[in-house]
Design a protein around this motif. Structure first.
Motif, PDB file in Angstrom:
ATOM      1  N   UNK A  96       1.198 -17.697  -0.731  1.00  0.00           N
ATOM      2  CA  UNK A  96       0.137 -15.756  -0.476  1.00  0.00           C
ATOM      3  C   UNK A  96       0.710 -15.193  -1.765  1.00  0.00           C
ATOM      4  N   UNK A  97       1.961 -15.192  -2.265  1.00  0.00           N
ATOM      5  CA  UNK A  97       2.408 -13.893  -3.149  1.00  0.00           C
ATOM      6  C   UNK A  97       1.692 -14.447  -4.557  1.00  0.00           C
ATOM      7  N   UNK A  98       1.239 -15.843  -4.936  1.00  0.00           N
ATOM      8  CA  UNK A  98       1.010 -16.192  -5.984  1.00  0.00           C
ATOM      9  C   UNK A  98      -0.191 -15.610  -6.288  1.00  0.00           C
ATOM     10  N   UNK A  99      -1.250 -15.777  -5.396  1.00  0.00           N
ATOM     11  CA  UNK A  99      -2.340 -15.720  -5.156  1.00  0.00           C
ATOM     12  C   UNK A  99      -2.730 -14.665  -5.082  1.00  0.00           C
ATOM     13  N   UNK A 100      -2.144 -13.490  -4.810  1.00  0.00           N
ATOM     14  CA  UNK A 100      -2.378 -12.013  -4.532  1.00  0.00           C
ATOM     15  C   UNK A 100      -2.974 -11.420  -5.671  1.00  0.00           C
ATOM     16  N   UNK A 101      -3.948 -11.098  -5.614  1.00  0.00           N
ATOM     17  CA  UNK A 101      -4.871 -10.248  -7.166  1.00  0.00           C
ATOM     18  C   UNK A 101      -4.827  -8.801  -6.957  1.00  0.00           C
ATOM     19  N   UNK A 102      -5.338  -7.758  -7.756  1.00  0.00           N
ATOM     20  CA  UNK A 102      -5.451  -6.676  -8.032  1.00  0.00           C
ATOM     21  C   UNK A 102      -6.485  -6.127  -6.738  1.00  0.00           C
ATOM     22  N   UNK A 103      -7.426  -6.914  -7.028  1.00  0.00           N
ATOM     23  CA  UNK A 103      -8.779  -6.218  -5.657  1.00  0.00           C
ATOM     24  C   UNK A 103      -7.754  -6.221  -4.719  1.00  0.00           C
ATOM     25  N   UNK A 104      -6.686  -7.031  -4.126  1.00  0.00           N
ATOM     26  CA  UNK A 104      -6.137  -6.947  -2.681  1.00  0.00           C
ATOM     27  C   UNK A 104      -5.141  -5.820  -2.335  1.00  0.00           C
ATOM     28  N   UNK A 105      -5.682  -5.023  -3.273  1.00  0.00           N
ATOM     29  CA  UNK A 105      -4.457  -3.940  -3.050  1.00  0.00           C
ATOM     30  C   UNK A 105      -5.208  -2.501  -3.166  1.00  0.00           C
ATOM     31  N   UNK A 106      -5.393  -1.817  -1.899  1.00  0.00           N
ATOM     32  CA  UNK A 106      -5.841  -0.353  -1.268  1.00  0.00           C
ATOM     33  C   UNK A 106      -5.188   0.649  -1.742  1.00  0.00           C
ATOM     34  N   UNK A 107      -5.497   1.719  -2.085  1.00  0.00           N
ATOM     35  CA  UNK A 107      -4.454   2.468  -2.773  1.00  0.00           C
ATOM     36  C   UNK A 107      -4.862   3.764  -1.718  1.00  0.00           C
ATOM     37  N   UNK A 108      -5.992   3.890  -1.481  1.00  0.00           N
ATOM     38  CA  UNK A 108      -6.221   5.011  -0.676  1.00  0.00           C
ATOM     39  C   UNK A 108      -5.225   4.286   1.168  1.00  0.00           C
ATOM     40  N   UNK A 109      -5.710   3.045   1.648  1.00  0.00           N
ATOM     41  CA  UNK A 109      -5.199   3.262   2.755  1.00  0.00           C
ATOM     42  C   UNK A 109      -3.512   2.900   2.058  1.00  0.00           C
ATOM     43  N   UNK A 110      -3.331   2.082   0.996  1.00  0.00           N
ATOM     44  CA  UNK A 110      -2.219   1.546   1.332  1.00  0.00           C
ATOM     45  C   UNK A 110      -1.670   0.731   1.551  1.00  0.00           C
ATOM     46  N   UNK A 111      -2.428  -0.211   2.150  1.00  0.00           N
ATOM     47  CA  UNK A 111      -2.661  -1.751   2.388  1.00  0.00           C
ATOM     48  C   UNK A 111      -2.695  -2.734   1.068  1.00  0.00           C
ATOM     49  N   UNK A 112      -2.495  -4.363   1.799  1.00  0.00           N
ATOM     50  CA  UNK A 112      -2.770  -5.502   1.316  1.00  0.00           C
ATOM     51  C   UNK A 112      -3.369  -6.582   1.714  1.00  0.00           C
ATOM     52  N   UNK A 113      -4.321  -6.847   1.553  1.00  0.00           N
ATOM     53  CA  UNK A 113      -4.955  -8.010   1.304  1.00  0.00           C
ATOM     54  C   UNK A 113      -3.279  -9.518   0.885  1.00  0.00           C
ATOM     55  N   UNK A 114      -3.208 -10.147   2.315  1.00  0.00           N
ATOM     56  CA  UNK A 114      -2.461 -11.024   1.936  1.00  0.00           C
ATOM     57  C   UNK A 114      -3.021 -12.384   2.754  1.00  0.00           C
ATOM     58  N   UNK A 115      -3.540 -13.759   1.777  1.00  0.00           N
ATOM     59  CA  UNK A 115      -3.790 -14.994   2.403  1.00  0.00           C
ATOM     60  C   UNK A 115      -5.098 -14.666   3.342  1.00  0.00           C
ATOM     61  N   UNK A 116      -4.650 -15.451   4.268  1.00  0.00           N
ATOM     62  CA  UNK A 116      -5.898 -15.835   5.704  1.00  0.00           C
ATOM     63  C   UNK A 116      -5.830 -14.665   6.496  1.00  0.00           C
TER      64      UNK A 116
END
Length: 235
Positions: A96-116
């Motif tokens: 999950x860490x290795x595949x984390x992309x910039x567009x997985x990060x939402x600065x407005x809500x301070x949330x991150x998409x991790x894997x599945x």
């Protein structure tokens, strides 16, 4: 010597349990036939490993030290801090860490998409600060690579950092990624419904029970409310 001594001996090398138990049974059969022992302590043991999580986890004091290291020590590499904070509070896997992309990060809500995982994972202020530090480190590289962790070998392309790069990232803190992540999962699985943990972490429901501990932490028992057993309802 009794069955508990044998079990303790077998536990020193879990992978060799079946072979060692076979040898012990042969020895005690011989010892009993020669009247050296009266009872065979291996009689009730099985080659199958006892159920319950048997890996290593961090103590609370060790977790506190690591948390301070990753959130306050500016000399710690941003990749170590991010990987540590994703693994400890958020139970993220190396994949999950290795595949984390910039567009997985939402600065407005301070949330991150991790894997599945669904929905995106909300970050606490400390984790978000560490992530922003990693972003700042990444911005220093002239790259169009979409992944969060960029290395010298991936700046010119679009592939994620290699497994070989991530493996030693946490070496300086003294603990392996698996141990750090297991600490989080063991705590959650043993205090919540394992099915809910599987859903929240995007894990296979069949694999989550692996983290069920075979004992109760004495420190946790001290926090449980005491019940007066003088009456049926404790009142």
């Amino acid at each position: 010597m009794d069955v508990h001594d044998i079990e303790a001996f077998l536990a020193t090398r879990p992978k060799g349990r079946k072979r060692r138990l076979t040898v012990l049974r042969q020895f005690f059969r011989f010892a009993r036939s020669q009247h050296i022992v009266l009872v065979d302590p291996t009689r009730t043991l099985t080659a199958k490993m006892p159920s319950g999580f048997r890996g290593r986890t961090l103590t609370l004091d060790q977790q506190r030290v690591l948390f301070r290291r990753w959130t306050t020590d500016q000399h710690v590499h941003p990749h170590e801090a991010l990987m540590g904070m994703l693994a400890l509070p958020h139970g993220a896997s190396s994949v999950e860490i290795r595949m984390l992309r910039i567009d997985d990060v939402n600065s407005a809500t301070q949330t991150v998409r991790l894997g599945k995982r669904t929905p995106p994972v909300p970050f606490d202020p400390a984790s978000w600060t560490v992530l922003e530090r990693c972003l700042a480190h990444r911005d220093a590289w002239p790259t169009t690579n979409p992944h969060m962790m960029v290395t010298k070998g991936t700046t010119a392309g679009r592939s994620p950092a290699s497994t070989a790069y991530l493996s030693p990232v946490l070496d300086d803190c003294g603990y392996a990624p698996r141990m750090i992540r297991s600490t989080r999962l063991v705590d959650l699985v043993n205090t919540m419904d394992p099915k809910l943990v599987a859903a929240a972490f995007g894990m296979d429901a069949q694999g989550v029970p692996t983290y069920l501990a075979d004992r109760v932490d004495p420190d946790r028992l001290q926090t449980l409310p005491k019940i007066d057993r003088a009456t049926p309802n404790g009142t």
